[in-house]
Design a protein around this motif. Structure first.
Motif, PDB file in Angstrom:
ATOM      1  N   LEU A   1       0.840  -1.196   0.000  1.00 37.00           N
ATOM      2  CA  LEU A   1       0.000   0.000   0.000  1.00 37.00           C
ATOM      3  C   LEU A   1       0.874   1.245   0.000  1.00 37.00           C
ATOM      4  O   LEU A   1       1.943   1.285   0.616  1.00 37.00           O
ATOM      5  N   ALA A   2       0.400   2.274  -0.680  1.00 32.62           N
ATOM      6  CA  ALA A   2       1.110   3.544  -0.739  1.00 32.62           C
ATOM      7  C   ALA A   2       0.727   4.411   0.459  1.00 32.62           C
ATOM      8  O   ALA A   2      -0.355   4.256   1.039  1.00 32.62           O
ATOM      9  N   PRO A   3       1.597   5.353   0.873  1.00 34.79           N
ATOM     10  CA  PRO A   3       1.244   6.254   1.971  1.00 34.79           C
ATOM     11  C   PRO A   3      -0.007   7.063   1.644  1.00 34.79           C
ATOM     12  O   PRO A   3      -0.267   7.379   0.479  1.00 34.79           O
TER      13      PRO A   3
ATOM     14  N   HIS B   1      -1.906   3.037   3.000  1.00 33.13           N
ATOM     15  CA  HIS B   1      -3.367   3.175   3.060  1.00 33.13           C
ATOM     16  C   HIS B   1      -3.989   2.820   1.720  1.00 33.13           C
ATOM     17  O   HIS B   1      -3.423   3.097   0.650  1.00 33.13           O
ATOM     18  N   ALA B   2      -5.140   2.193   1.783  1.00 33.19           N
ATOM     19  CA  ALA B   2      -5.948   1.945   0.583  1.00 33.19           C
ATOM     20  C   ALA B   2      -7.413   2.179   0.929  1.00 33.19           C
ATOM     21  O   ALA B   2      -7.932   1.621   1.902  1.00 33.19           O
TER      22      ALA B   2
ATOM     23  N   PRO C   1      11.426  -4.682   3.244  1.00 31.23           N
ATOM     24  CA  PRO C   1      10.887  -4.985   4.571  1.00 31.23           C
ATOM     25  C   PRO C   1       9.514  -5.646   4.483  1.00 31.23           C
ATOM     26  O   PRO C   1       8.800  -5.501   3.487  1.00 31.23           O
ATOM     27  N   PRO C   2       9.111  -6.371   5.528  1.00 29.39           N
ATOM     28  CA  PRO C   2       7.779  -6.992   5.533  1.00 29.39           C
ATOM     29  C   PRO C   2       6.673  -5.954   5.672  1.00 29.39           C
ATOM     30  O   PRO C   2       6.905  -4.820   6.106  1.00 29.39           O
ATOM     31  N   GLU C   3       5.464  -6.360   5.301  1.00 30.04           N
ATOM     32  CA  GLU C   3       4.286  -5.498   5.414  1.00 30.04           C
ATOM     33  C   GLU C   3       3.178  -6.250   6.154  1.00 30.04           C
ATOM     34  O   GLU C   3       2.970  -7.438   5.937  1.00 30.04           O
ATOM     35  N   ARG C   4       2.482  -5.549   7.061  1.00 30.11           N
ATOM     36  CA  ARG C   4       1.293  -6.088   7.728  1.00 30.11           C
ATOM     37  C   ARG C   4       0.131  -5.126   7.501  1.00 30.11           C
ATOM     38  O   ARG C   4       0.315  -3.902   7.562  1.00 30.11           O
ATOM     39  N   ARG C   5      -1.066  -5.677   7.276  1.00 33.90           N
ATOM     40  CA  ARG C   5      -2.239  -4.845   6.999  1.00 33.90           C
ATOM     41  C   ARG C   5      -3.316  -5.067   8.052  1.00 33.90           C
ATOM     42  O   ARG C   5      -3.406  -6.135   8.661  1.00 33.90           O
ATOM     43  N   VAL C   6      -4.148  -4.043   8.198  1.00 35.24           N
ATOM     44  CA  VAL C   6      -5.284  -4.132   9.115  1.00 35.24           C
ATOM     45  C   VAL C   6      -6.434  -3.338   8.511  1.00 35.24           C
ATOM     46  O   VAL C   6      -6.219  -2.295   7.867  1.00 35.24           O
ATOM     47  N   ALA C   7      -7.664  -3.833   8.678  1.00 37.13           N
ATOM     48  CA  ALA C   7      -8.846  -3.164   8.141  1.00 37.13           C
ATOM     49  C   ALA C   7      -9.489  -2.305   9.223  1.00 37.13           C
ATOM     50  O   ALA C   7      -9.614  -2.730  10.381  1.00 37.13           O
TER      51      ALA C   7
ATOM     52  N   HIS D   1     -11.462   0.637   5.209  1.00 39.23           N
ATOM     53  CA  HIS D   1     -10.167   1.056   4.663  1.00 39.23           C
ATOM     54  C   HIS D   1      -9.083   0.099   5.147  1.00 39.23           C
ATOM     55  O   HIS D   1      -9.184  -0.473   6.236  1.00 39.23           O
ATOM     56  N   GLU D   2      -8.037  -0.042   4.337  1.00 37.84           N
ATOM     57  CA  GLU D   2      -6.887  -0.839   4.755  1.00 37.84           C
ATOM     58  C   GLU D   2      -5.743   0.094   5.112  1.00 37.84           C
ATOM     59  O   GLU D   2      -5.444   1.053   4.387  1.00 37.84           O
ATOM     60  N   PHE D   3      -5.096  -0.192   6.238  1.00 36.08           N
ATOM     61  CA  PHE D   3      -3.863   0.486   6.608  1.00 36.08           C
ATOM     62  C   PHE D   3      -2.769  -0.568   6.715  1.00 36.08           C
ATOM     63  O   PHE D   3      -3.029  -1.732   7.071  1.00 36.08           O
ATOM     64  N   SER D   4      -1.540  -0.165   6.414  1.00 29.88           N
ATOM     65  CA  SER D   4      -0.429  -1.117   6.472  1.00 29.88           C
ATOM     66  C   SER D   4       0.749  -0.512   7.205  1.00 29.88           C
ATOM     67  O   SER D   4       0.937   0.713   7.229  1.00 29.88           O
ATOM     68  N   VAL D   5       1.536  -1.383   7.786  1.00 29.91           N
ATOM     69  CA  VAL D   5       2.830  -1.042   8.368  1.00 29.91           C
ATOM     70  C   VAL D   5       3.883  -1.783   7.567  1.00 29.91           C
ATOM     71  O   VAL D   5       3.805  -3.008   7.415  1.00 29.91           O
ATOM     72  N   THR D   6       4.838  -1.054   7.024  1.00 28.85           N
ATOM     73  CA  THR D   6       5.936  -1.658   6.273  1.00 28.85           C
ATOM     74  C   THR D   6       7.238  -1.313   6.969  1.00 28.85           C
ATOM     75  O   THR D   6       7.587  -0.141   7.115  1.00 28.85           O
ATOM     76  N   GLY D   7       7.956  -2.328   7.408  1.00 31.44           N
ATOM     77  CA  GLY D   7       9.215  -2.108   8.101  1.00 31.44           C
ATOM     78  C   GLY D   7       9.608  -3.338   8.897  1.00 31.44           C
ATOM     79  O   GLY D   7       8.859  -4.305   8.996  1.00 31.44           O
TER      80      GLY D   7
END
Length: 849
Positions: A438-440, A575-576, A537-543, A499-505
């Motif tokens: 996901l892009a910022p 975010h998506a 880096p890995p990415e995790r998403r949450v709705a 909406h989806e939010f992600s953490v990449t790191g």
């Protein structure tokens, strides 16, 4: 300590230093610099990644840089004068940022299209790579900034790059992989970077035969050899193997260990003296070594508040005003002067200001390669409406991933560029989104540096919700107290729903939305590449359910600290918004295409496909882009496909679309350059620097995955078009291919063993640019040699009806092969062929050697 000519006497300086001081000069003082020694007039020597821009010591959007097109794009211009100008711009950027050494260019070859850093290399051809690389080196170093051509040698893929051994014959090394490095050494490169990999079982940082005997001995290289970051992993073997500088620091395999090895007689002190000599010679060349009483870099006037355009007019930038050309003793560098694209230069040295934005746009257009143009669809004329389709049309993919990444202060997307065109209605449809991450979210953000109690140590603005810090903290942050780094921003949803939010790191993260914790997790990168935390880096998403128009406060906190006073932070909040799904998006794109005069589909790779740190798994466009193109072209027969990729992709829809334009990774001015070319303001000047396959299965040299820690270059000298010709296979487009907006005829050819001349005529109605290519082919075929190879080229411009005669010199090496006794000229008859690509050679003449 000055010679009769006024230059600093390096031998006198070496004699003044004790062993400990000498050894201290050979390891980084930190991530990006070598230590200063004021007692001998030596400033810090600062290094920075390139090759498309100059990042400086901070990997952050707060310190923006001009972003030129990718190296594959530079090579696609085949224009040595333009590449030199790009080099001079990079030198200008380096001086603006207080950088003495640019860690570029990359001279590894396009051995396989699966190579992850294919976009960062120039070509599949060693001669073209060497010529483009030499022009790049000359341009940068004309500005008093050193280059370090890399990665020496055979670092042509990413898988297991830290430990893999490349098995390759001496003949193949000499004729193919070493050839570009030999060329840039002849061009006067001031540095070379040693690769991570091993060659024939010996790690490159320890490879005495290649570094000390060949590079420094046979070739007479008088510059310094720096390790790729963390590539030096031994003490005695690296010192004796020809390495001069181990990066980063201050820890590493040298320091006290090297000092002890010298004192105990395991490493001769003469080796250390030669290493120091090379570092001091570098410092003198870039203006960081001063005669007594000449002052230091701190004496320069800081013009950090000056705009680039004001600086260009006033000549106020101190680093520009004080820096002479090569061996610029006494020059000063003032980090932070000006802003990205700063154009001030050294009037006294005869150099003029370079407008970085204008040059980035020019290079992009000159690199764009028109692969197909059935019916003369391009340039567009009489067009009133355009359906612009693709996620990369709105969010431009301007560069590849990894250490080559910089942060420009502006990016012109294709949508921006085409909408700026007066009299044309542009409707954008995303069509499909191939991105994996996901892009910022849109809008500015803030980064906060926090102590263990959560108190704010410092706060800085961010252009997007992403933080990248490698090596240094901001000056206002106390590293001893740092416990966390946090991104904060306000986001107002334009649509309600989930909406989806992600953490990449990599590391420990807490994500909150309006104060409620929605993710609290430790993320661990996959694989064994030490750079994965930065590069992949890995990415995790949450709705999270949000309401349209109701703003929310977002916070992403990363628990971190410093190691030895240095910081390593790289994370992002993505975010998506709710999406109707690809089926609905593709249907929307098809409707838009059907209603427009012309459809333009921008198809791209993603950061997960082309980047440092990993190789590609295939050549197909990611996601459902092939399906999108097929359906759009079915709705509008006037469909143009813009391929936004740094390396080859399969194009199963090729015969269904009339026009295909390859834009590579086009840099920050992507959209304006695209509009220039589509509407005919500028002719697409690019020619392929590498062969493009129709299908992955056809590629004659493909494998990049080590077997038991080894990759065997069993194909020998047969890579690229040489391998395609030997295999008797037909690619989609041959090396050297590219169309323009006019037509050409090739008239006459005359040749000797040293020169060849060709007359070419512009037979069209528009001014044009042609890349005339010369190939050498032995009349009596030898199965151990390619059928033909590039031996020269020239870029010519002509008005309609004008005939231009171009003459090039054929290099002696073009007639030679490597044997156990050295280079040998192969006597006999050769056909010198001239044409528009390796497969389109209308003229030929026989010469005898």
């Amino acid at each position: 300590m000055q010679s009769e000519t006024g230059a600093v006497d390096i031998e006198e300086l070496i004699a003044k230093l004790d062993l400990r001081a000498k050894v201290r000069l050979l390891t980084g003082a930190d991530t990006w610099s070598l230590p200063a020694m004021p007692e001998i007039g030596l400033d810090r020597l600062v290094m920075s990644d390139g090759p498309i821009g100059v990042r400086g010591e901070q990997w952050t959007a707060a310190d923006p840089s001009i972003a030129l097109p990718s190296p594959t794009a530079l090579a696609a211009t085949w224009d040595l004068a333009l590449v030199r100008r790009a080099g001079r711009l990079l030198a200008q950027e380096a001086r603006r940022k207080g950088v003495h050494v640019l860690l570029a260019p990359t001279l590894n070859l396009h051995r396989s299209p699966l190579g992850g850093r294919h976009f960062e290399c120039f070509s599949e051809d060693p001669y073209l790579t060497g010529e483009i690389g030499a022009a790049y080196v000359e341009g940068v170093q004309e500005g008093g900034v050193a280059t370090t051509p890399k990665h020496f040698v055979a670092n042509d893929f990413e898988t297991e790059r830290f430990t893999v051994s490349v098995k390759v014959s001496d003949k193949t090394l000499r004729e193919v992989y070493l050839a570009p490095f030999e060329r840039v050494v002849r061009a006067g490169a001031w540095g070379v970077m040693a690769a991570y990999n091993a060659v024939n079982g010996i790690t490159m940082t320890e490879h005495r035969a290649l570094q000390r005997d060949l590079l420094k001995g046979e070739w007479g290289f008088d510059g310094f050899v720096v390790s790729d970051w963390t590539a030096a992993r031994s003490t005695e073997a690296t010192a004796e193997g020809g390495l001069d500088v181990a990066m980063p620091g201050p820890s590493g395999p040298w320091g006290g260990k090297l000092e002890a090895a010298v004192r105990e007689g395991r490493v001769p002190e003469e080796i250390v003296d030669d290493q120091v000599r090379r570092v001091l010679r570098l410092a003198r060349r870039v203006g960081a070594l001063k005669p007594p009483g000449a002052g230091t870099a701190g004496d320069a006037v800081d013009v950090s508040g000056t705009s680039p355009h004001d600086a260009a007019l006033s000549g106020a930038s101190p680093q520009e005003a004080t820096l002479s050309a090569a061996d610029a003793a006494g020059a000063s560098l003032s980090p932070g002067a000006g802003t990205a694209g700063g154009v001030a230069d050294v009037p006294g040295a005869g150099r003029t200001a370079i407008d970085g934005v204008a040059l980035a746009r020019e290079v992009a257009a000159r690199s764009f390669t028109l692969l197909r143009n059935e019916g003369g669809l391009l340039p567009l004329e009489g067009i009133r409406s355009v359906a612009l389709i693709g996620s990369a049309a709105g969010e431009a993919r301007i560069m590849g991933g990894g250490s080559a990444r910089v942060f420009p202060d502006r990016i012109v997307s294709p949508l921006d560029g085409l909408r700026a065109r007066e009299g044309v209605e542009v409707r954008h449809a995303r069509g499909t989104d191939p991105r994996i991450r996901l892009a910022p979210p849109a809008g500015p953000a803030r980064v906060l540096f926090l102590d263990p109690e959560g108190e704010v140590l410092a706060e800085h603005p961010l252009a997007a919700a992403e933080v990248r810090r490698l090596g240094r903290l901001p000056a206002d942050v106390d590293g001893e107290r740092l416990a966390a780094v946090e991104i904060r921003l306000s986001h107002t949803p334009v649509a309600g729903g989930e909406h989806e939010f992600s953490v990449t790191g990599a590391g420990a993260y807490t994500l909150t939305v309006d104060g409620a914790t929605v993710l609290d997790e430790v993320l661990v990168p996959d694989g064994g590449d030490p750079g994965a935390a930065f590069l992949s880096p890995p990415e995790r998403r949450v709705a999270v359910a949000l309401t349209e128009g109701v703003p929310v406060e977002l916070s992403l906190r990363h628990r971190t600290g410093t190691v030895g006073g240095m910081v390593f932070v790289a994370f992002a909040l993505g975010h998506a918004a709710p999406s109707p799904g690809d089926d609905a998006l593709i249907a929307e794109a098809v409707r838009a295409a059907a209603d427009a005069d012309v459809a333009v589909v921008v198809a791209s790779t993603t950061p997960e496909v082309e980047s440092e740190g990993f190789d590609r798994t295939g050549l197909a466009l990611p996601g459902r882009q092939d399906e999108l193109i097929a359906k759009v072209s079915g709705a509008n027969p006037r469909t143009i496909v813009v391929v936004n990729a740094g390396s080859p992709v399969e194009m199963p829809w090729l015969e269904r679309v009339p026009a295909v334009l390859l834009t590579w990774f086009p840099g920050q001015e992507a959209g304006d350059a695209l509009a220039d070319v589509l509407f005919g303001d500028v002719e697409p000047g690019g020619r392929l620097p590498t062969t493009w396959p129709a299908a992955q299965a056809d590629v004659p040299v493909l494998e990049v995955t080590p077997v038991e820690g080894e990759v065997a270059y069993d194909e020998g000298v047969f890579i690229g078009y040489r391998a395609w010709e030997r295999a008797g296979r037909e690619p989609a487009f041959w090396f050297g291919h590219g169309l323009g907006y006019t037509t050409w005829s090739y008239g006459t050819i005359t040749a000797t063993a040293r020169t060849v001349s060709v007359a070419v005529t512009n037979t069209g109605r528009r001014p044009g640019r042609e890349v005339v290519q010369f190939y050498l082919s032995p009349v009596e075929r030898d199965p151990g040699r390619p059928a033909r190879w590039l031996a020269g080229f020239d870029v010519v411009d002509a008005e309609p009806g004008q005939t231009v005669i171009t003459t090039v010199t054929l290099p002696e090496r073009a007639f030679q092969v490597w044997t156990g006794e050295g280079w040998r000229t192969v006597c006999g008859d050769y056909t010198v062929e001239a044409g528009r690509s390796v497969a389109d050679r209308p003229l030929g003449a026989v010469v005898s050697v």
